[in-house]
Design an enzyme around this catalytic site. Structure first.
Site, short mmCIF file in Angstrom:
data_model
loop_
_atom_site.label_atom_id
_atom_site.label_comp_id
_atom_site.label_asym_id
_atom_site.label_seq_id
_atom_site.Cartn_x
_atom_site.Cartn_y
_atom_site.Cartn_z
N CYS A 148 0.84 -0.97 0.05
CA CYS A 148 -0.11 -0.13 -0.13
C CYS A 148 1.09 1.15 0.09
O CYS A 148 2.18 1.06 0.30
CB CYS A 148 -0.86 -0.03 1.23
N TRP B 14 -3.81 -1.84 -1.59
CA TRP B 14 -3.90 -3.29 -2.19
C TRP B 14 -4.19 -4.39 -1.29
O TRP B 14 -3.68 -4.46 -0.17
CB TRP B 14 -2.29 -3.48 -2.39
N LYS C 171 6.45 -10.84 -18.52
CA LYS C 171 6.09 -9.54 -18.78
C LYS C 171 4.48 -9.72 -19.52
O LYS C 171 3.82 -9.02 -19.08
CB LYS C 171 7.14 -9.05 -19.66
N ASN D 245 0.08 0.31 6.18
CA ASN D 245 0.66 -0.63 5.28
C ASN D 245 1.31 -1.92 5.95
O ASN D 245 2.31 -1.55 6.87
CB ASN D 245 1.83 -0.05 4.38
N GLY D 246 0.82 -2.97 5.56
CA GLY D 246 1.40 -4.08 6.40
C GLY D 246 0.30 -5.10 6.78
O GLY D 246 -0.86 -4.97 6.41
N GLU E 65 1.99 -10.82 -16.96
CA GLU E 65 1.47 -9.80 -15.72
C GLU E 65 0.67 -8.61 -16.58
O GLU E 65 -0.21 -7.96 -15.70
CB GLU E 65 2.56 -9.26 -14.81
N HIS F 63 9.97 -32.64 -23.92
CA HIS F 63 9.48 -33.30 -22.57
C HIS F 63 8.01 -33.04 -22.31
O HIS F 63 7.65 -33.05 -20.88
CB HIS F 63 10.50 -33.06 -21.40
N ARG G 160 1.92 1.30 -5.88
CA ARG G 160 1.87 0.60 -4.78
C ARG G 160 0.69 -0.41 -4.46
O ARG G 160 0.63 -1.16 -3.57
CB ARG G 160 2.51 1.08 -3.63
N LYS H 31 3.63 -3.07 -7.02
CA LYS H 31 5.07 -2.84 -7.49
C LYS H 31 6.01 -3.63 -6.26
O LYS H 31 7.00 -4.20 -6.51
CB LYS H 31 5.48 -1.23 -7.49
N GLU I 203 11.43 -14.46 -18.31
CA GLU I 203 11.20 -12.98 -18.22
C GLU I 203 10.12 -12.53 -19.27
O GLU I 203 9.09 -11.74 -18.92
CB GLU I 203 12.34 -12.30 -18.22
C1 AGP Z 1 8.08 -7.85 -12.08
O1 AGP Z 1 7.82 -7.40 -13.31
C2 AGP Z 1 7.14 -7.84 -11.21
N1 AGP Z 1 6.27 -7.11 -10.74
C3 AGP Z 1 7.68 -8.86 -9.81
O2 AGP Z 1 8.12 -10.10 -10.08
C4 AGP Z 1 8.90 -8.23 -9.00
O3 AGP Z 1 10.07 -8.53 -9.99
C5 AGP Z 1 8.93 -9.10 -7.76
O4 AGP Z 1 8.08 -8.87 -7.06
C6 AGP Z 1 10.38 -8.51 -7.09
O5 AGP Z 1 10.58 -7.44 -6.73
P1 AGP Z 1 11.81 -6.73 -6.26
O6 AGP Z 1 12.76 -6.59 -7.11
O7 AGP Z 1 11.55 -5.23 -5.62
O8 AGP Z 1 12.38 -7.51 -5.00
#
Ligand code: AGP
Length: 621
Positions: free
Chosen positions: A2, A74, A498, A98-99, A501, A517, A27, A616, A494
């Site tokens: 958050c 969030w 991308k 937040n938490g 997400e 496999h 966030r 994020k 990756e």
């Molecule tokens: C990346 O596109 C993601 N949103 C997510 O996987 C991110 O890399 C992951 O949460 C780790 O975050 P950090 O690098 O801030 O630790």
């Protein structure tokens, strides 16, 4: 997860809070709210959904005052509704949080037994009740200076926190005390900003950049009384803390879209600059040396390392997989890569000769922090590879290597990934030189390649229009497969991450050799299969995999090295890349995959910067 902001000064608090929340919306973005204290008393406006909803509500129901707190959420406990949105208030106390409060059910029942009635499903509302209860038990004098314990609100927050178990960053105000905001932190990030006749509170630096770059990072279990003319920090246990602000060199423009449609697009385009910043001042091509001042590992320490273990999550974990290959190849050290969320639950074999690396853009990811603390408990030293200066991992690690990517706002990580790769390559070369496994001539040639990467990425970005056409042509697909080998296997993972997400399209990343496999069963007419087939990393074998996809009617999108005529006969679409050298290849091959994901999502109209259900900075386990 958050975002929290707070302001106390002489300006219109609501405007500053909403502006700060906009910069923190990455966030969390399922609901938002502000509490402003002014002549009309405590005014709380909250709204379900994104920040624009809150702005609309504030236009309909304006609030006035020059101090307040705000929140973008969030959801963890309770659905994303207006009722569950923060701030939560009770008897004139307003709180944003937040938490996660782990013992909230227990606390809630005791409060209910004492006659308290709750309005939300959240754990946060407990704080408002606990603090209000403490204030009525010991009213003190509002606005006291605290030196003699007369600062009622700070003391009430302190006493309330004694009951709480869990993680929190909170900001609290009380309608009877218009002179201060009280904040406290345990395991969730919180910073203070010093302005001109005003002080600010936030979860992250970008929220404050237009107002100040003089930042104080709160540490675990600290509480602060924030007023327009100063901030007083103490341990929750009572001892005072003296800490001067740190000057942050990020500029406000770095956290703006700067003419791009989305932050993600801007951040993809910033990669040449970001990588150049990661390398700046650290490379000596003449001698083949790498200088990493913040990493105090000399020849003796490097010789004593028995093994490297890297912990990370998500995209940072993909960077770790590339880092493993580079360190093993250049420094001849065995490297294990762990998902941080798994690491501490598997009784890892760690001792003081293991070098643990924690990779994290935010430096606040709860799983990575927990894994790194577990490694430290077992006697290892930790090297953090982090973007956010002063973040928890940066503060707690024994060594820190900053990636210097600048603020990354788009939830999908792009420039932070490529700068992590650049930092890991530097580290691999440095370790190789220290351990004597890498000659100066070979190191020099790697460094020469590395320095060319920003220019090569510029070239790739120049072909964006063609990539966009390819993206549009596959934007209706329901599934994608991404394949790569060696250094490009993590890039296949990756690319798939991308795409899923930000576009919500199902995608799988696979080591190309594994296709036979299992995943080969997925291939049918028209399944887009993105194959990274540059002239490295088992090239011939990847070409054979490409033939297998073609034979089953899959649609091949190849990422290939310029001048490779063979690929031309096998792929439906080809993205040509400069041939840069195997070690740095992933920094190039990932760029078209980022653009492909971006343009598919943008064409399909999903929310690129704030995709559903994500945040994020993942500060909960
Ligand atoms: C990346 O596109 C993601 N949103 C997510 O996987 C991110 O890399 C992951 O949460 C780790 O975050 P950090 O690098 O801030 O630790």
């Amino acid at each position: 997860m958050c975002g929290i902001v707070g302001y106390i000064g002489t300006d219109d608090a609501a405007r500053i809070l909403v502006d700060g929340l906009r910069r923190l919306e990455y966030r969390g973005y399922d609901s938002a709210g502000v509490a402003v204290l002014g002549e009309q008393g405590l005014q709380v406006v909250r709204c379900e959904g994104k920040l624009v909803g809150l702005e609309k509500s504030l236009a309909e129901t304006p609030v006035s005052g020059s101090m307040g707190i705000g929140h973008t959420r969030w959801a963890t406990h309770g659905r994303p509704t207006e009722q569950n949105a923060h701030p939560h208030r009770f008897e004139g106390v307003a709180v944003v949080h937040n938490g996660i409060i782990e013992n909230h059910l227990q606390l809630k029942s005791s409060l209910q037994a004492a006659g308290h009635r709750f309005e939300s499903e959240t754990d946060t509302e407990i704080f408002a009740h606990l603090i209000a209860a403490e204030l009525s038990a010991e009213p003190g004098s509002p606005g006291g200076d605290g030196a003699d314990g007369t600062d009622a609100l700070t003391e009430a927050v302190r006493r309330a926190l004694v009951h709480v178990r869990g993680t929190y960053a909170i900001a609290v105000l009380h309608e009877k005390d218009p002179s201060e905001i009280v904040v406290a932190k345990n395991a969730s990030p919180l910073i203070l900003g010093r302005g001109e006749g005003a002080w600010f509170v936030a979860s992250d630096v970008p929220a404050l950049l237009p107002y100040t770059r003089d930042i104080i990072f709160l540490e675990e279990e600290e509480i602060a009384t924030v007023r327009a003319d100063g901030a007083r920090i103490a341990r929750i246990s009572g001892e005072p803390v003296e800490r001067a602000p740190t000057r942050i060199d990020w500029s406000p423009v770095m956290a703006e879209k700067d003419g791009h449609k989305h932050f993600m697009h801007k951040e993809i385009h910033e990669q040449p600059r970001a990588i150049a910043d990661t390398l700046r001042g650290r490379v000596s091509v003449e001698t083949g040396d790498v200088h990493l001042e913040e990493v105090a590992i000399g020849e003796k320490e490097a010789a004593e390392i028995s093994r490297v273990v890297i912990v990370a999550c998500g995209t940072s974990w993909h960077a770790a997989l590339v880092g493993k290959l580079a360190i093993e190849r250049l420094a001849r050290l065995p490297v294990e890569v762990d998902l941080a969320s798994e690491f501490r639950y598997r009784e890892p074999v760690i001792d003081e000769n293991v070098l643990v690396m924690a990779i994290s853009q935010s430096g606040e990811t709860a799983d990575t922090l927990a894994a790194m603390r577990e490694a430290q408990r077992l006697g290892a030293k930790v090297l953090g590879i982090v973007n956010v200066v002063g973040s928890a991992i940066a503060r707690e690690a024994e060594h820190v290597l900053y990636t210097h990517a600048g603020p990354e706002i788009g939830v999908a990580s792009t420039k932070c990934f490529t700068t992590q790769l650049a930092a890991l390559t530097l580290l691999a070369i440095r370790l190789g030189r220290l351990r004597g496994t890498l000659s100066d001539a070979v190191a020099r040639s790697h460094l020469e390649c590395l320095l060319k990467v920003p220019g090569y990425i510029e070239e790739i970005l120049g072909n964006e229009r063609m990539l966009r056409d390819t993206a549009i042509s596959v934007s209706a697909a329901a599934d994608f497969l991404f394949l790569g080998r060696g250094f490009n296997f993590p890039i296949a993972l990756e690319g798939a991450l991308k795409l899923k997400e930000i576009s919500y399209i199902h995608a799988e990343g696979y080591a190309a050799g594994e296709m036979k496999h299992g995943p080969i069963a997925l291939i049918d007419e028209g399944l887009p299969v993105v194959i990274v087939a540059t002239k490295h990393s088992a090239y011939e074998k990847v070409v054979a995999n490409m033939e297998e996809v073609r034979a089953r009617g899959g649609r091949v999108i190849a990422v290939a090295s310029q001048g490779d005529d063979q690929i031309g006969l096998l792929a439906d679409d080809i993205i040509w890349l400069p041939d840069a050298g195997e070690l740095v290849d992933p920094m190039l091959t990932v760029v078209p995959l980022q653009l492909l994901a971006y343009h598919v999502a943008d064409y399909n109209g999903t929310d690129v910067d704030q995709p559903r259900n994500l945040a994020k900075s993942v500060t909960v386990e």
